[in-house]
Scaffold this active site. Sequence first.
Site, PDB file in Angstrom:
ATOM      1  N   TYR A 109       6.498  -0.381 -12.587  1.00 27.89           N
ATOM      2  CA  TYR A 109       5.452  -1.153 -11.917  1.00 27.89           C
ATOM      3  C   TYR A 109       5.726  -1.161 -10.418  1.00 27.89           C
ATOM      4  O   TYR A 109       6.851  -1.412  -9.998  1.00 27.89           O
ATOM      5  CB  TYR A 109       5.452  -2.602 -12.427  1.00 27.89           C
ATOM      6  CG  TYR A 109       4.537  -3.509 -11.640  1.00 27.89           C
ATOM      7  CD1 TYR A 109       3.229  -3.746 -12.058  1.00 27.89           C
ATOM      8  CD2 TYR A 109       4.963  -4.111 -10.446  1.00 27.89           C
ATOM      9  CE1 TYR A 109       2.378  -4.553 -11.320  1.00 27.89           C
ATOM     10  CE2 TYR A 109       4.118  -4.919  -9.704  1.00 27.89           C
ATOM     11  CZ  TYR A 109       2.822  -5.142 -10.146  1.00 27.89           C
ATOM     12  OH  TYR A 109       1.975  -5.931  -9.411  1.00 27.89           O
ATOM     13  N   GLU A 197      -1.928  -1.638  -6.508  1.00 30.43           N
ATOM     14  CA  GLU A 197      -1.078  -1.827  -7.684  1.00 30.43           C
ATOM     15  C   GLU A 197      -1.077  -0.568  -8.540  1.00 30.43           C
ATOM     16  O   GLU A 197      -2.132  -0.015  -8.828  1.00 30.43           O
ATOM     17  CB  GLU A 197      -1.578  -3.014  -8.520  1.00 30.43           C
ATOM     18  CG  GLU A 197      -0.633  -3.375  -9.660  1.00 30.43           C
ATOM     19  CD  GLU A 197      -1.184  -4.501 -10.532  1.00 30.43           C
ATOM     20  OE1 GLU A 197      -0.587  -5.591 -10.528  1.00 30.43           O
ATOM     21  OE2 GLU A 197      -2.211  -4.287 -11.198  1.00 30.43           O
TER      22      GLU A 197
END
Length: 387
Positions: A109, A197
Amino acid sequence: MNLHEYQAKEVFARYGIPVPQGGLATSPEQARAVAKQLGTEKVVVKAQVHAGGRGKVGGVKLVSGADAAEEAAKGMLGKMLVTKQTDAKGLPVNSVWVEKPSNIVRELYVSALVDRTSECVILMASAAGGMDIEEVAEHTPEKIKTVTVNPAAGFQAYQARELGFFMDLTKDQVDQFTKIMAGVYKIVTECDASMVEINPLIVTAEGNVFALDAKLNFDDNALFRQKSIAEMRDGSQEDERERAAAKFDLNYVTLEGDIGCMVNGAGLAMATMDIVKLHGGQPANFLDVGGGTTAEKVTEAFKLITASPEVKAIFINIFGGIVRCDLIAEGIIAAVKQVGLKIPVIARLQGTNMEKGQALLRESGLAITPISDLTEAAKAVVAASKA
Ligand code: GDP
Ligand code: MN
């Protein structure tokens, strides 16, 4: 403003962030054609909506062959996709992204966002990618590492290396990762992104690092200088009323209750929602018509509120500081005459010319109840919403 995954991947590619090869389809036949063109045995078909969490609800499918790609696209297109990140109604799937499959070894992530506390851009990374990062943050915050970018110095390669080694990337992967983070930071500064993101950023069996998913969020106040980004806007993914409100410079947010609120000033609007809730009611919206509002704006705001079938009562809470209460009253009366009124309205007008405003409402012959005490007014509107 948000982008679709496929648009965000276009932006990524422009900034040197590697993404899987793929193509967009708006019909099942097109999905088949893209799958054929990609030439791989398997392809991934991904529903394009402004929300994540698609994988868990059938919005991301790994399939074998062009027939299966067409079938998967058929199952998604024209439907509403409900994920953990949408409301109960979901978002319409008008296109699917068909891409080459990846041999995933690790799901990581990474994100970049503007941190209001440090007034800097922060970069975040975690080896626990592919899942709900909010949950990781809540239960295992030690699995997330954050670095703060000094705006004067800009992004530094050592910061990416720090994050890369934190995630146990090999030296070669860290080099790839550093280029990716340089691109991520550039998107923030050059495109006015408020959030970038990548979840997941993957490591493949071949040892490559690239973005499997892409989420970009932009600062609406900067869109005037981001023409190419603004052009990618997809209104079908946005709340209709919020878009209509934006046209008239009204701050409007749809909520889930049944009391329509019309207030001037964001602080007063928050306080109004609080007092409605305190007395057991549920606001249908947040609406700030602005400090120096006009009769026209009040009319538009009124139309917006009455257009929602869920609204059972309306609460008008206006403080006449810059604006005069009699002007507001005229606006309310004009609006009611224009759109008609089938539900009770409680109006609290305080401040400049309040007596005149209240008298206008009382004498209008319309079903508007002026109440000058805030608590009394809130109680009355909650009661009206439940009647
Ligand atoms: P989201 O659920 O909306 O965040 O959609 P993502 O694009 O993140 O995809 C969800 C999950 O699908 C990923 O975390 C992967 O586990 C899986 N996935 C996506 N693309 C591929 C692929 O090419 N191969 C494999 N094996 N899995 C994939
Ligand atoms: Mn994702």
